[in-house]
Scaffold this motif. Structure first.
Motif, PDB file in Angstrom:
ATOM      1  N   ASP A 129       0.825  -1.207   0.000  1.00 51.88           N
ATOM      2  CA  ASP A 129       0.000   0.000   0.000  1.00 51.88           C
ATOM      3  C   ASP A 129       0.861   1.261   0.000  1.00 51.88           C
ATOM      4  N   GLY A 130       2.023   1.180  -0.659  1.00 51.34           N
ATOM      5  CA  GLY A 130       2.878   2.352  -0.798  1.00 51.34           C
ATOM      6  C   GLY A 130       3.515   2.822   0.489  1.00 51.34           C
ATOM      7  N   ARG A 131       3.660   1.910   1.459  1.00 49.64           N
ATOM      8  CA  ARG A 131       4.249   2.284   2.748  1.00 49.64           C
ATOM      9  C   ARG A 131       5.360   1.315   3.131  1.00 49.64           C
ATOM     10  N   CYS A 132       6.322   1.843   3.889  1.00 51.30           N
ATOM     11  CA  CYS A 132       7.370   0.983   4.435  1.00 51.30           C
ATOM     12  C   CYS A 132       6.722  -0.039   5.354  1.00 51.30           C
ATOM     13  N   GLU A 133       7.070  -1.299   5.161  1.00 49.60           N
ATOM     14  CA  GLU A 133       6.432  -2.354   5.945  1.00 49.60           C
ATOM     15  C   GLU A 133       7.047  -2.514   7.331  1.00 49.60           C
ATOM     16  N   LEU A 134       8.024  -1.654   7.661  1.00 51.58           N
ATOM     17  CA  LEU A 134       8.555  -1.639   9.018  1.00 51.58           C
ATOM     18  C   LEU A 134       8.075  -0.410   9.784  1.00 51.58           C
ATOM     19  N   CYS A 135       8.375   0.790   9.280  1.00 51.31           N
ATOM     20  CA  CYS A 135       8.026   2.003  10.038  1.00 51.31           C
ATOM     21  C   CYS A 135       6.706   2.615   9.603  1.00 51.31           C
ATOM     22  N   GLY A 136       6.180   2.196   8.443  1.00 48.38           N
ATOM     23  CA  GLY A 136       4.873   2.676   8.010  1.00 48.38           C
ATOM     24  C   GLY A 136       4.892   3.979   7.241  1.00 48.38           C
ATOM     25  N   ILE A 137       6.066   4.557   7.001  1.00 49.98           N
ATOM     26  CA  ILE A 137       6.111   5.850   6.325  1.00 49.98           C
ATOM     27  C   ILE A 137       5.705   5.707   4.862  1.00 49.98           C
ATOM     28  N   SER A 138       5.068   6.747   4.330  1.00 43.99           N
ATOM     29  CA  SER A 138       4.558   6.707   2.965  1.00 43.99           C
ATOM     30  C   SER A 138       5.674   6.918   1.951  1.00 43.99           C
ATOM     31  N   LYS A 139       5.472   6.362   0.758  1.00 41.35           N
ATOM     32  CA  LYS A 139       6.429   6.561  -0.333  1.00 41.35           C
ATOM     33  C   LYS A 139       6.516   8.025  -0.739  1.00 41.35           C
ATOM     34  N   ASP A 140       5.511   8.816  -0.363  1.00 38.85           N
ATOM     35  CA  ASP A 140       5.537  10.241  -0.675  1.00 38.85           C
ATOM     36  C   ASP A 140       6.505  11.004   0.220  1.00 38.85           C
ATOM     37  N   GLU A 141       6.874  10.396   1.356  1.00 40.76           N
ATOM     38  CA  GLU A 141       7.791  11.054   2.281  1.00 40.76           C
ATOM     39  C   GLU A 141       9.205  10.503   2.195  1.00 40.76           C
ATOM     40  N   LYS A 142       9.328   9.208   1.931  1.00 41.61           N
ATOM     41  CA  LYS A 142      10.652   8.595   1.796  1.00 41.61           C
ATOM     42  C   LYS A 142      10.613   7.571   0.673  1.00 41.61           C
TER      43      LYS A 142
ATOM     44  N   CYS B  57      11.471   1.520   3.514  1.00 39.75           N
ATOM     45  CA  CYS B  57      12.040   2.820   3.169  1.00 39.75           C
ATOM     46  C   CYS B  57      13.561   2.698   3.221  1.00 39.75           C
ATOM     47  N   TYR B  58      14.244   3.652   2.598  1.00 43.60           N
ATOM     48  CA  TYR B  58      15.699   3.507   2.497  1.00 43.60           C
ATOM     49  C   TYR B  58      16.366   3.519   3.866  1.00 43.60           C
ATOM     50  N   THR B  59      15.754   4.203   4.858  1.00 44.89           N
ATOM     51  CA  THR B  59      16.352   4.231   6.198  1.00 44.89           C
ATOM     52  C   THR B  59      16.253   2.863   6.860  1.00 44.89           C
ATOM     53  N   CYS B  60      15.059   2.270   6.826  1.00 42.98           N
ATOM     54  CA  CYS B  60      14.881   0.948   7.438  1.00 42.98           C
ATOM     55  C   CYS B  60      15.717  -0.102   6.724  1.00 42.98           C
ATOM     56  N   ASN B  61      15.792   0.002   5.399  1.00 45.09           N
ATOM     57  CA  ASN B  61      16.568  -0.972   4.642  1.00 45.09           C
ATOM     58  C   ASN B  61      18.057  -0.837   4.946  1.00 45.09           C
ATOM     59  N   ALA B  62      18.529   0.402   5.109  1.00 40.28           N
ATOM     60  CA  ALA B  62      19.941   0.618   5.419  1.00 40.28           C
ATOM     61  C   ALA B  62      20.294   0.066   6.793  1.00 40.28           C
ATOM     62  N   ASN B  63      19.332   0.127   7.723  1.00 44.02           N
ATOM     63  CA  ASN B  63      19.586  -0.368   9.081  1.00 44.02           C
ATOM     64  C   ASN B  63      19.447  -1.880   9.196  1.00 44.02           C
ATOM     65  N   LYS B  64      18.845  -2.494   8.189  1.00 40.62           N
ATOM     66  CA  LYS B  64      18.661  -3.948   8.189  1.00 40.62           C
ATOM     67  C   LYS B  64      19.897  -4.598   7.570  1.00 40.62           C
ATOM     68  N   ARG B  65      20.557  -5.434   8.310  1.00 44.42           N
ATOM     69  CA  ARG B  65      21.782  -6.069   7.822  1.00 44.42           C
ATOM     70  C   ARG B  65      21.460  -7.177   6.827  1.00 44.42           C
ATOM     71  N   ASP B  66      22.469  -7.544   6.016  1.00 44.73           N
ATOM     72  CA  ASP B  66      22.227  -8.586   5.024  1.00 44.73           C
ATOM     73  C   ASP B  66      22.252  -9.987   5.627  1.00 44.73           C
ATOM     74  N   THR B  67      22.301 -10.052   6.964  1.00 41.06           N
ATOM     75  CA  THR B  67      22.145 -11.340   7.653  1.00 41.06           C
ATOM     76  C   THR B  67      20.785 -11.435   8.331  1.00 41.06           C
ATOM     77  N   ASP B  68      19.995 -10.373   8.231  1.00 45.72           N
ATOM     78  CA  ASP B  68      18.703 -10.289   8.912  1.00 45.72           C
ATOM     79  C   ASP B  68      17.603 -10.769   7.973  1.00 45.72           C
ATOM     80  N   ASP B  69      16.852 -11.778   8.400  1.00 45.52           N
ATOM     81  CA  ASP B  69      15.783 -12.307   7.552  1.00 45.52           C
ATOM     82  C   ASP B  69      14.401 -12.029   8.147  1.00 45.52           C
ATOM     83  N   THR B  70      14.288 -10.941   8.917  1.00 44.49           N
ATOM     84  CA  THR B  70      12.999 -10.604   9.522  1.00 44.49           C
ATOM     85  C   THR B  70      11.991 -10.220   8.445  1.00 44.49           C
TER      86      THR B  70
END
Length: 323
Positions: A137-150, A175-188
């Protein structure tokens, strides 16, 4: 001109900056350019790449060169020791020597030296990306921010270096912030987190409030307190039903804090007599909580609104304000 202007102004649907950047590069290069130039221009906007190499500078190469007394560091500035004693010819000789060392290393190791940056960088197809973002729905599936904001990115749930596949079932929108904070070993898997944020309680007055909203964002909302301590006393609550501050997720904490900052700016413009604020949560019956839906009190303060404001929030226990 008119068709392109119409597309940019009216039809361009963006989930990242790529489209206007590419058009801009083409316009700046007579309408024709190669993919390398386009890629380099996109890279120039990507501060995450700069941050990546800032981290390497400070924690790897900078540390080694400081240890070997080649450079000194003062906050964010590095200084080459004894540079002022070098002649122009000596400077050029040392530059040439560095260039030689760089080329020797590249010749020896080849493109493998950048493999850590290339791994798992295969572009996601447009149709898959569209369906992942649509599902979210156009939102980050972790923090919920809209694609219009990030800008939202399509992330592998199970990383490819752990056997993850390039299938829509293994993608989520972050969003790019949540993705950057998620390590490439994290499968959450964050895809069902939106369901959690939709939780409402039928018997909760805040879940079913009917007051005028002052401001809101994806996860939090603010309205005036029905029984204000001072004029413009505001409550900021998570939209999800949760009992107290300690039940909040980090994205909800962030969302509430963003509204608090926004409201502080708004209120001090509207009422220039406001000279301070009390902010606080009541957590638990013995701490005075009466509505068990987490809420932050944002209480504007004005000069002489009480005879002695010393201690502020410490006055929740009578006689403990002064110490």
């Amino acid at each position: 001109m008119n068709n392109l202007k119409y597309f940019i102004e009216r039809k361009m649907s963006m989930s990242h900056i790529y489209q206007p950047v590419m058009i801009k590069v083409l316009l700046e290069n007579g309408g024709v350019t190669d993919k390398i130039n386009i890629a380099k221009t996109i890279l120039s906007y990507d501060f995450s790449q700069v941050e990546y190499y800032e981290d390497i500078t400070n924690n790897m190469v900078g540390r080694i060169l400081r240890k070997n007394e080649v450079v000194i560091r003062e906050k964010n500035i590095y200084k080459l020791i004894d540079h002022e004693n070098l002649s122009p010819d000596e400077v050029q000789e040392l530059i040439d020597l560095c260039e030689l060392k760089i080329n020797e290393y590249i010749d020896k190791r080849g493109n493998q030296i950048w493999e850590h940056r290339r791994r798992n960088r295969k572009a996601v197809s447009g149709s898959v990306r569209y369906n992942v973002l649509k599902r979210a729905d156009g939102r980050c599936e972790l923090c919920g921010i809209s694609k219009d904001e990030k800008a939202l990115e399509v992330d592998h749930i199970l990383p490819k270096n752990h056997g993850g596949e390039d299938t829509i079932d293994n993608y989520q929108a972050l969003c790019y912030t949540c993705n950057a904070n998620k390590r490439d070993t994290d499968d959450t898997d964050f895809r069902n987190l939106g369901v959690k944020y939709d939780l409402r309680a039928a018997d909760c007055i805040f879940c079913n409030y009917s007051r005028e909203t002052i401001v809101e964002n994806e996860l939090a909302i603010a309205f005036y307190d029905k029984y204000p301590v001072t004029s413009k006393h505001i409550l900021i609550i998570p939209k999800r039903h949760c009992e107290d501050y300690f039940s909040l997720s980090q994205p909800e904490v962030n969302a509430i804090n963003r509204l608090a900052h926004e409201l502080k700016s708004k209120l001090t413009v509207e009422d220039q007599n406001i000279t301070g604020f009390n902010l606080g949560f009541n957590s638990g019956e013995d701490a005075g909580q009466t509505v068990f839906h987490c809420h932050m009190h944002l209480i504007p303060r004005r000069k002489n609104d009480v005879s002695n404001p010393t201690g502020g929030i410490r006055n929740v226990i009578p006689g403990k304000g002064e110490y």
